[in-house]
Write an enzyme that holds these catalytic residues in place. Sequence first.
Site, mmCIF file in Angstrom:
data_model
loop_
_atom_site.group_PDB
_atom_site.id
_atom_site.type_symbol
_atom_site.label_atom_id
_atom_site.label_comp_id
_atom_site.label_asym_id
_atom_site.label_seq_id
_atom_site.Cartn_x
_atom_site.Cartn_y
_atom_site.Cartn_z
ATOM 1 N N LYS A 14 36.670 85.619 59.410
ATOM 2 C CA LYS A 14 36.094 86.948 59.671
ATOM 3 C C LYS A 14 35.133 87.367 58.558
ATOM 4 O O LYS A 14 34.038 87.840 58.825
ATOM 5 C CB LYS A 14 37.206 88.008 59.815
ATOM 6 C CG LYS A 14 38.183 87.727 60.948
ATOM 7 C CD LYS A 14 39.179 88.876 61.135
ATOM 8 C CE LYS A 14 40.120 89.083 59.967
ATOM 9 N NZ LYS A 14 41.098 87.978 59.760
ATOM 10 N N ARG A 89 44.570 96.557 62.544
ATOM 11 C CA ARG A 89 45.585 95.499 62.534
ATOM 12 C C ARG A 89 46.851 95.904 63.261
ATOM 13 O O ARG A 89 47.791 95.104 63.320
ATOM 14 C CB ARG A 89 45.928 95.167 61.092
ATOM 15 C CG ARG A 89 45.308 93.866 60.555
ATOM 16 C CD ARG A 89 45.749 93.746 59.132
ATOM 17 N NE ARG A 89 45.692 92.473 58.531
ATOM 18 C CZ ARG A 89 44.675 92.036 57.764
ATOM 19 N NH1 ARG A 89 43.600 92.738 57.622
ATOM 20 N NH2 ARG A 89 44.774 90.881 57.166
ATOM 21 N N ARG A 128 40.619 78.312 50.313
ATOM 22 C CA ARG A 128 40.026 79.529 49.747
ATOM 23 C C ARG A 128 40.790 79.964 48.505
ATOM 24 O O ARG A 128 40.192 80.414 47.531
ATOM 25 C CB ARG A 128 40.051 80.646 50.801
ATOM 26 C CG ARG A 128 39.379 81.921 50.334
ATOM 27 C CD ARG A 128 39.251 82.937 51.448
ATOM 28 N NE ARG A 128 40.527 83.536 51.806
ATOM 29 C CZ ARG A 128 40.708 84.369 52.821
ATOM 30 N NH1 ARG A 128 39.690 84.679 53.613
ATOM 31 N NH2 ARG A 128 41.883 84.884 53.079
ATOM 32 N N ARG A 134 42.870 84.230 44.952
ATOM 33 C CA ARG A 134 43.708 85.233 45.629
ATOM 34 C C ARG A 134 45.152 84.755 45.687
ATOM 35 O O ARG A 134 45.440 83.700 46.257
ATOM 36 C CB ARG A 134 43.189 85.468 47.049
ATOM 37 C CG ARG A 134 42.242 86.624 47.176
ATOM 38 C CD ARG A 134 41.759 86.781 48.594
ATOM 39 N NE ARG A 134 42.807 87.196 49.524
ATOM 40 C CZ ARG A 134 42.561 87.549 50.776
ATOM 41 N NH1 ARG A 134 41.327 87.536 51.243
ATOM 42 N NH2 ARG A 134 43.554 87.926 51.558
ATOM 43 N N ARG A 146 51.961 85.981 56.603
ATOM 44 C CA ARG A 146 50.775 86.688 57.111
ATOM 45 C C ARG A 146 50.487 86.278 58.551
ATOM 46 O O ARG A 146 50.086 87.103 59.373
ATOM 47 C CB ARG A 146 49.568 86.393 56.210
ATOM 48 C CG ARG A 146 49.650 87.167 54.897
ATOM 49 C CD ARG A 146 48.790 86.565 53.821
ATOM 50 N NE ARG A 146 47.370 86.690 54.084
ATOM 51 C CZ ARG A 146 46.445 85.920 53.502
ATOM 52 N NH1 ARG A 146 46.801 84.968 52.658
ATOM 53 N NH2 ARG A 146 45.182 86.110 53.770
HETATM 54 P P1 AMP Z 1 42.671 90.473 54.389
HETATM 55 O O1 AMP Z 1 41.694 90.376 53.270
HETATM 56 O O2 AMP Z 1 42.089 91.142 55.596
HETATM 57 O O3 AMP Z 1 43.327 89.162 54.715
HETATM 58 O O4 AMP Z 1 43.842 91.451 53.888
HETATM 59 C C1 AMP Z 1 44.646 91.130 52.773
HETATM 60 C C2 AMP Z 1 45.912 91.996 52.798
HETATM 61 O O5 AMP Z 1 45.536 93.377 52.708
HETATM 62 C C3 AMP Z 1 46.742 91.887 54.060
HETATM 63 O O6 AMP Z 1 47.656 90.810 54.021
HETATM 64 C C4 AMP Z 1 47.457 93.243 54.059
HETATM 65 O O7 AMP Z 1 48.519 93.261 53.133
HETATM 66 C C5 AMP Z 1 46.367 94.171 53.542
HETATM 67 N N1 AMP Z 1 45.537 94.733 54.638
HETATM 68 C C6 AMP Z 1 44.207 94.504 54.853
HETATM 69 N N2 AMP Z 1 43.772 95.185 55.915
HETATM 70 C C7 AMP Z 1 44.843 95.852 56.416
HETATM 71 C C8 AMP Z 1 45.046 96.704 57.530
HETATM 72 N N3 AMP Z 1 44.047 97.018 58.381
HETATM 73 N N4 AMP Z 1 46.299 97.202 57.727
HETATM 74 C C9 AMP Z 1 47.302 96.915 56.895
HETATM 75 N N5 AMP Z 1 47.201 96.106 55.828
HETATM 76 C C10 AMP Z 1 45.972 95.568 55.583
#
Ligand code: AMP
Length: 191
Positions: A14, A89, A128, A134, A146
């Site tokens: 994404k 989400r 990554r 990360r 996740r």
């Molecule tokens: P991402 O970079 O989108 O993979 O997000 C990393 C982490 O941030 C996720 O595993 C969640 O813990 C948190 N996170 C990101 N976006 C959301 C969202 N829309 N709702 C809840 N938690 C989020």
Amino acid sequence: MLNIVLFGPPGAGKGTQAANLIEKYQLVHLSTGDILRGELAAKSPLGLEAKKFMDKGELVPDEVVIGMIEVKLDQNPAAKGFIFDGFPRTKAQAGALDKLLDKKNKSITIMVALEVEKQELVKRLMGRGKISGRADDQDMNVIENRITVYNRETAPVIDYYNAQKKFQSVDGMGTIEEIFGRLCKTIDKVK
Ligand code: AMP
């Protein structure tokens, strides 16, 4: 206006595709993951609270991320459109996003979901993790969680947009260019 929800499991690509799409369509990129990592780097109270969830691969509470999106929408009144990446989400987040956009006489144009096999997701996330550092991309248990959380809490968001006839699925396997081409073709049909 062109408002795109770029959807898919962790590791679907994404962020990579959003970077290409904002350039082509001149949109503002709103990634809740990026915003949360920024808060964390700044050691803000919100960032420190969010860290507890992010470290485990759990979702940060809906009200926190919805509030963040509201601030970003208000900060970009002249935007030609937005790409929502990693948001919504949950179905509650999807409903809240519609309400926020509705208040501004805006709406989601399309939700595109990148479909990627689980084995490939794990491979991309581990790869990554080595480059980005990360923490949530470097621990196999967190990666597994996740993906589980995605299947349980996030995948149902597809039904939400399907009911509005806005859901489109795109094959997320292949090269970055191939996937970008497929995304553009899908978006251009509704633009
Ligand atoms: P991402 O970079 O989108 O993979 O997000 C990393 C982490 O941030 C996720 O595993 C969640 O813990 C948190 N996170 C990101 N976006 C959301 C969202 N829309 N709702 C809840 N938690 C989020």
